[in-house]
Each structure stands twice: as structure tokens, then as C-alpha cells.
Design a protein around this motif. Structure first.
Motif, mmCIF file in Angstrom:
data_model
loop_
_atom_site.group_PDB
_atom_site.id
_atom_site.type_symbol
_atom_site.label_atom_id
_atom_site.label_comp_id
_atom_site.label_asym_id
_atom_site.label_seq_id
_atom_site.Cartn_x
_atom_site.Cartn_y
_atom_site.Cartn_z
ATOM 1 N N SER A 93 0.844 -1.192 0.000
ATOM 2 C CA SER A 93 0.000 0.000 0.000
ATOM 3 C C SER A 93 0.885 1.249 0.000
ATOM 4 O O SER A 93 0.607 2.240 -0.710
ATOM 5 C CB SER A 93 -0.906 0.001 1.225
ATOM 6 O OG SER A 93 -1.835 -1.058 1.151
ATOM 7 N N MET A 96 2.270 1.557 -3.437
ATOM 8 C CA MET A 96 1.274 2.096 -4.376
ATOM 9 C C MET A 96 1.141 3.600 -4.201
ATOM 10 O O MET A 96 1.065 4.358 -5.186
ATOM 11 C CB MET A 96 -0.071 1.401 -4.160
ATOM 12 C CG MET A 96 -1.197 1.954 -5.052
ATOM 13 S SD MET A 96 -2.790 1.202 -4.686
ATOM 14 C CE MET A 96 -2.534 -0.427 -5.340
ATOM 15 N N SER A 98 -0.748 -3.144 -6.652
ATOM 16 C CA SER A 98 -2.181 -3.471 -6.604
ATOM 17 C C SER A 98 -2.403 -4.973 -6.704
ATOM 18 O O SER A 98 -3.227 -5.549 -5.981
ATOM 19 C CB SER A 98 -2.920 -2.760 -7.733
ATOM 20 O OG SER A 98 -4.280 -3.147 -7.768
#
Length: 545
Positions: A337, A340, A356
């Protein structure tokens, strides 16, 4: 004052217990009606105790009965308050009632033990009978002495007449006493029998006849051992009876009797060796108390204790899995995360796509773990709903669920053995079959079409064995126990997908039903999973005939 009132009667900060049940009408009704019925039952018991105390006004320990009645009343109140909290969050009052119940319960438990020695010191029936025999003996002696003194003062004819009258009265008393003893013997509600020293039945009372289902004429002259179960007969043959012959008493020997219809029931047998002075023979008075219901209740308590232990073990398993297996996908989700977010900030589209994909894979794995944890929990702890389960129908349902996988793999399913009807939870047994078949399909050998043989066999001891045999990759027998542990895998996820919970669910289902599950493996040749069921856990299907 407002805070105390809110604490006692609840406030908007609290939610009624019904929220925990999602206001499901059936669950609410089940809890409410159960609490109400239990409370009403509790409240009726003290009424019986008060009635008993009024009838026994001079009872020495009446206060203990009163304390016990108070304890039962508070037990009933806990259920009433529990019912109220389904709709109204009066948890403060519920706590006060429980604390008061705890105090009264502790006081009752504390009060019972000091009087236990006096209760234990109460004389036994055997002691009372011996005292009664001594008293009767003394009465006869006094009657005889009085008759002799009266006869000494009278003339010979008067003495003869008095003697004759005494004899007539004595014979009448003896006859009346014998009649009363015989009537009491016959009508005693506990099973009683008289035998000779070899166990041959000389007489039985009405309770014996009613319990055994035999007419009195059918059993007289037969050995009492013919009415024992096979296990009790073997026990009786092995036992040394010299101690009983020497002491003349036997107390609370556990045995099982067989009724005329073939059913068995458990008893505790006591016996007394008697001397028949007139005939010069020795007889045995046997008293049998039916303990079937008590023993069944004890076994149920033991089963519940084992269930609680198994539930505690499951909780430990969950704690371990939550701190280990679930951590890996969650760490990946957190790590990627951040990756990302950084890729979005810096415009790195490839990093965003890669992160992802990793996050999605971690979430899917975490969801699978949670789903399997719930399935394992239901198998280990959900209440069993007993039903008659035709094995062929359950197998057909499992094949229908797995039909797509069976067609895609080109698997052949062979069914052998007699048709049977199982006794158990239909949903849990269906899950057991699906998991075993799915496991056999998953671990098929590369380049070899799966052949799965489902076989039912009944051994000479009437135990049923259900076996699932495949020709897959197999395993080493040193792992035969390990494969049933939750989340245990012998292969990597890249080779064979899954969380490793399927066989653990199978073991949990078998343990809940009292069945035994085992596995044997042959590396590169296949594996066999067997489920063994006791003879009271199934019947032959009418189709088997």
C-alpha cells in the motif's frame, strides 16, 4: 444519582442483548422462552421445599433447606433478568442479581459440608434390619418367659390351655409377620431377588418382573447370571467371591442386566448372605438399583467437559493462526500500500499495478484464511443436529457439488460396499464427504487420470468403515497425523492451492460425532482416508437387502 440509575437500568450507551442476536425472532424467542421456562421451574422448586419443611416442622436442619430454596430463587431471578436484557439493557441490575446469587450460592455450599458427617452417619438399611431382628428376638423371648411364668402359677390343665393358646397366638403372629414380609418384599419398588449360594433364583419381587419383562414363573429356577450382559457375565466369572461368602455382605457392585426384549440397563447391586435356620440352607438377598439415567447424565457431563476442552484447544489454534498465518498477507498489504501510494505520487504506473496485484493477492489469501477459520470453528463447535443420513444420497449430493471439478479432471468415482444409513448431522457429514473428495481431486498425480474408490465395509465387530482411496501423489506415512492439523501443508501453495484446513475440518466433524478418522499414504501411488463408526452410529439401508 443519574449515573447510578443509568448504571443499574442501562442507558443509550448500552445495547440490549437482542442486538447481539441481530433481533432474529427465532433466536430471541428461543432465549426468552428458555429463560422464562427455566425461571418458572426454579421458582416451583422452593414451593416444594417450603411444603416439605412445613410437613417436617421439627426437622433439625430445616434452615439448610431454606437456604437452598433461597439459592434456587436467585438462580431463577438471573434467568428473568437475562430475559429482560434481551430488550432492555439493565446490565447493572443483572450484575447485582448475579452477585447476590453468587453470595447465596457460596453460603449454601458452605452450609452443606458441616452437616455432611451427620448425613453419612445415618444407619444403613442392613444395620436397621439387624437391629429389628434383635428386637424381634427379644420380643419372642419375653413372650416365652411370660408364658412360662403364667403357666407355673396355674394348674396343669390351665397351663396346657394357656400353652395351647400361646402357641396358637404365636403361630398367628408368625404367619401374619411372614405374610407382611412377603407382601413388603413383593411390593418394594426396588428390584429384589432371592437366590441360593450358586445364584439360582428362588424368588423375585414385582419390581424385578416389571423391569426385566419376564413372568415370575419363567425366571424361578434359572441362574441370575443368565440375565446379565456379556460384559457383566465375564466380570462375574473373573471375580473372587470368597470375600462375600466370608463377610456376608456386598455393596454397590456395578452390573448390566438384559431385559426380555434384549435391551440393557445399568444397575448397582448389593447383596446379603442369609441363614435359613429352619431349612439349614443359606440364601442370598439381592437388591438392584437402576442407575441408567444417573450414569447417562455422568457420561453427558464428561462429553461436555471434552467439548469444552476441544473448544479451548480451538481458541489456542485461532490465536496462533491470527498471530502467524494472517500476519504474512497483512504485512504485504501494508507494505505494498505504501509502494502504491509512492507510485501514485511519482507517476510510476508499473509500480502501482504491481503493488495493486500483490495487495489483491494478500487480501484474497487473508479472506480465504478467515473463511476457513470460520468453517473450522463451525465444524468444531456448532451444535450437532442429529438426523438419519442415507450414505448414497449424501455421496450423490457431494458429487453434484463437485461435478465441474470431476468433469474437468476426468476423474472416475467407484462406489463399493453395502448401503448404510448414518446417524449424525447431515450438513457436517456432507461437508466431510466434500472435503475428502475435493482433497483426492486436488492431489491427483500429473499425467494420470484420477480414480477415486469410495468403499463401505462392516467388520466382524459390526463397526462401519468408510474409505476414500485415490491414485494421486500420496504422502509418506510419517505425515499421517500431521495432515489433520489445521493449516498444515506438505506442499507449497504454488504447487497445490489452499489453506490446509480441509482435513482439519474432517477431523473436527469426526471428533464431534465420536467417529475415528485416519490416513495412510503411498508416495506417488495414492492415499486412503478412513472413517470408522461404531455399531450404534449406523443401520443397514433397506436397499442393502
Amino acid at each position: 444519582m443519574t449515573s447510578i440509575s443509568e448504571w443499574l437500568f442501562g442507558s443509550v450507551a448500552f445495547a440490549p442483548h437482542g442486538y447481539c442476536l441481530l433481533w432474529e425472532p427465532n433466536l430471541i424467542a428461543m432465549h426468552a422462552v428458555s429463560d422464562l421456562v427455566i425461571a418458572l421451574a426454579y421458582f416451583t422448586i422452593p414451593i416444594g421445599i417450603i411444603y416439605f419443611l412445613r410437613a417436617k416442622q421439627k426437622l433439625e436442619y430445616g434452615w439448610v433447606f431454606g437456604l437452598f430454596a433461597l439459592f434456587i430463587v436467585f438462580c431463577g431471578l438471573t434467568h428473568i433478568v437475562g430475559m429482560v436484557t434481551l430488550w432492555y439493557p439493565a446490565y447493572g441490575i443483572q450484575g447485582v442479581v448475579k452477585v447476590t446469587t453468587a453470595i447465596v450460592s457460596a453460603a449454601t455450599a458452605y452450609a452443606i459440608w458441616p452437616i455432611m458427617p451427620q448425613a453419612i452417619a445415618l444407619p444403613t438399611p442392613a444395620q436397621l434390619r439387624r437391629v429389628n431382628d434383635e428386637l424381634e428376638h427379644r420380643i419372642r423371648d419375653n413372650t416365652r418367659i411370660n408364658a412360662e411364668l403364667a403357666a407355673a402359677r396355674d394348674e396343669l390343665e390351665a397351663r396346657v390351655r394357656a400353652r395351647t393358646a400361646d402357641l396358637v397366638r404365636a403361630n398367628a403372629l408368625i404367619a401374619d409377620r411372614e405374610a407382611r414380609i412377603a407382601e413388603t418384599y413383593r411390593r418394594t419398588p426396588v428390584m429384589m431377588a432371592s437366590t441360593d449360594v450358586n445364584g439360582v433364583l428362588l424368588d423375585v419381587n414385582d419390581a424385578w418382573v416389571d423391569s426385566m419383562g419376564h413372568a415370575r414363573e419363567e425366571v424361578l429356577g434359572r441362574s441370575i447370571y443368565t440375565h446379565l450382559s456379556t460384559e457383566s457375565k465375564q466380570f462375574a466369572r473373573r471375580r473372587d467371591w470368597s470375600g462375600f461368602m466370608a463377610s456376608g455382605a456386598l455393596e454397590r457392585l456395578p452390573v448390566s442386566f438384559v431385559r426380555r426384549d434384549g435391551s440393557t440397563f445399568e444397575c448397582e447391586v448389593s447383596a446379603v448372605l442369609l441363614d435359613d435356620g429352619a431349612a439349614g440352607e443359606r440364601r442370598v438377598l439381592v437388591v438392584a438399583v437402576d442407575m441408567t439415567e444417573r450414569n447417562r447424565a455422568l457420561r453427558e457431563l464428561e462429553t461436555r467437559a471434552r467439548d469444552m476442552m476441544r473448544a479451548n484447544e480451538s481458541l489456542e489454534q485461532f490465536a496462533y493462526i491470527a498471530s502467524h498465518d494472517l500476519q504474512e498477507p497483512l504485512r504485504k498489504i501494508v507494505l505494498y500500500s505504501d509502494m502504491m501510494l509512492e507510485g501514485l505520487q511519482n507517476g510510476r504506473e508499473d509500480d502501482v499495478r504491481y503493488a495493486s496485484a500483490v495487495i489483491r493477492d494478500g487480501a484474497v489469501r487473508a479472506r480465504a484464511l478467515v473463511s476457513d477459520l470460520l468453517a473450522y470453528s463451525r465444524a468444531a463447535n456448532k451444535a450437532i443436529v442429529p438426523a438419519e443420513i442415507p450414505f448414497d444420497q449424501a455421496l450423490a449430493d457431494a458429487r453434484q457439488v463437485l461435478s465441474t471439478r470431476i468433469e474437468e479432471s476426468g476423474a472416475t468415482l467407484l462406489v463399493e460396499g453395502p448401503a448404510v444409513v448414518l446417524r449424525g448431522d447431515r450438513l457436517q457429514f456432507g461437508q466431510l464427504l466434500q472435503n475428502l473428495l475435493s482433497n483426492a481431486l486436488k492431489y491427483a498425480a500429473p499425467g494420470r487420470l484420477p480414480v477415486i474408490t469410495i468403499r463401505t465395509t462392516i467388520d466382524p465387530r459390526r463397526k462401519l468403515t468408510i474409505s476414500i482411496e485415490d491414485n494421486g501423489i500420496g504422502f509418506k506415512n510419517e505425515h499421517a497425523q500431521k495432515i489433520f492439523e489445521p493449516f498444515t501443508r506438505l506442499h507449497t501453495r504454488s504447487q497445490y492451492p489452499g489453506t490446509g484446513i480441509g482435513l482439519a475440518i474432517c477431523r473436527a466433524v469426526c471428533e464431534r460425532h465420536g467417529w475415528r478418522i485416519a490416513a495412510t499414504g503411498r508416495p506417488d501411488e495414492g492415499a486412503t482416508i478412513t472413517v470408522t463408526i461404531a455399531r450404534d452410529g449406523y443401520t443397514l439401508s433397506p436397499k442393502a437387502g
